[in-house]
Scaffold this active site. Sequence first.
Site: not given
Length: 689
Positions: A52, A129
């Site tokens: 990420k 997300d």
Amino acid sequence: MSTPGSTKTQTTRFISGVVEGFYGRPWTMEQRTELFKREQKWGLNSYLYAPKDDYKHRMYWRDLYSPEEAEQLIALISAAKQHNVDFIYAISPGLDITFSNPKEVAALKRKLDQVKEFGCRSFSLLFDDIEREMCAADKQAFSSFAHAQVSITNAVYQHLGEPETFLFCPTDYCAVYCTPTVPLSSYLNTVGEGLLPGIDILWTGPKVVSNKISVESIEEVTSVLRRPPVIWDNIHANDYDPQRLFLGPFKDRPTELISKLRGVLTNPNCEFHPNFVAIHTLATWCKANTEGGQRDVEMGDEEEDLFYSPQKALTLALTEWLQEFLNTDQPGGPCLKARLKKELSDEEPMQTDMGEGSYVPGPGDNPLYTAEPLTLEDLKLLSDLFYLPYEHGQTAKNMLQELDWLKNNSVAATAGADQTGEWCSRAQQFDDMCEAVVQMFNRLSNAPNRSILYDLYNYICDIKSGVGLARSYIKNLGGRGRPSAQVITRDPEPWMFRGGLSGEFQRMLPGHGNRDLFRHPPMTAVYTIRPYCPDDKVEVQKIFSEMQGPQMVQPPLMCDSLSAGEISPSPQCALVLEDDIGICGYALALTDAKPAAAKIQRAVSDSVLKDFPSLLTVEVLPRVTDPSPAERMIGRLLSSIRSSGSRGAFCELRESDQRMIHFYTTLGSFTPIKTSGLPQDIIAMGTSL
């Protein structure tokens, strides 16, 4: 139901391996290369590159890689190929992409084309997300968020030549995100219908971090997706809590799933070295074959899977990991010290006190400190202390249970000989367990492989400190030591607290502790309040009889006929309380108390019935130690009575029933009613509505 062969050729391999998909510092190129070696050795075949915090993977996904970055990725992809590991490059454009803008689609294709030039042949598009709200332009172009994602994914997949491995991560990637359910999710159904059949879909299970993944749940989502999913498994992920580490085995995923999935990728701890157990046990699980494999005869009775034992897999992993700890050819290890010593010996000797030999302690001196070698039992203890998100290891459970017992029975430490003997014996056992943690810490701290130690150090320091506080507390309870600075006082030192500001916020919020893994007796149980139905009559009568106690000659209460089922409660005025055992309480009411008064020929003054025309009764079993469920039942009952137009309600109690008198008194709204005609040992309490 779909099977792996319905969307891929029968020769397509089961995807198994690791996804680097956590939030935090990405692994180094050297660590990833080491990972590929381990995957090849253990029989895993895939690596999904999705850190990420790689800016060009997520935040700046449009930017091409620089020559220096390209060189690193080329080397990494090459290393994966050398070890027969499929390098899957993932990109996450969902933070800010405009799906309907051709320039955005072109930028995405250009970026993936660059990675393809590096030698990469497998890809993944991730939409996890992110916000679900589309921009104005996309709302005009697409009927839903799912349609927008399907459109761009299909386009990229075809642009890349329909690669053999192409993964898609949906925004609703687990069951709890699906509205209203998995089968009825319009988002998931659109994805399943719209994505081209060669595209595989990632799924985390019932939750983001799934405790268990059942065959039934996979069959359900497979039906919706029109293909078996690839599990992105977060059971060992720890990026959501910097104080936790997970060293337990891959478990609670039956091997029957293997034939019903396209693959499994573990997204493990942020720290590289502690993932040895997570990846090793996953590899053991993947080797299980429910059709042709042999039953694991060494599995414990508690194991339900015939082909995979988590405890045996854990022991295999820890046994191999122990050799990594003892590897001396590591930075800072004895091997390096030996090399430095040799290099120094080739130079001019340092000024030393010649003639002095090695120090030898005298008879009364402290012995020299020696570092004992790390053992398999140490690693088993370490795993027990840092097990899994929903479960502590057995040793950790034992320590918590003993600490809880010693606290709750501390009076026994100064009681009679028998009680004192048991308390002291169990206190010594607890102390021995604490000492084992300390010794494990010492041996870990002196292990030759410093790289593993540094990944573990913050965690083992924290657990050693926590165990030390508990150890001192129990010693003080038993009078075995002087008051210690380690025991919480009015002026504690800062290192004695856990969690800092975050911990203080949690303690101030309602429900703190509800997710504690150690369920000790004082913790609030989970109760359900539901409407009373005719089938509950027998259970309510049982509770009424049990709370009545031995039959004695005593005048009845007006509410007795209500509890005994002789008079039915008014509509919407009957509730029952349930816990995990069964019905444990009830609340019943009559909006008009006159029938109950007539039943026992009780004379009630008109003035009382004018102010308090309704009658209620509440009863809970002694096992309900928390008063709040009964308070909630009273609140709902009074609301129903008020809705009927009643001005007030009252109850009758025996003076000997101090438990219920205290309950109604502490509610604050009920006060004694002065009324004539009540038998001597009965009181009435009422509340205005």
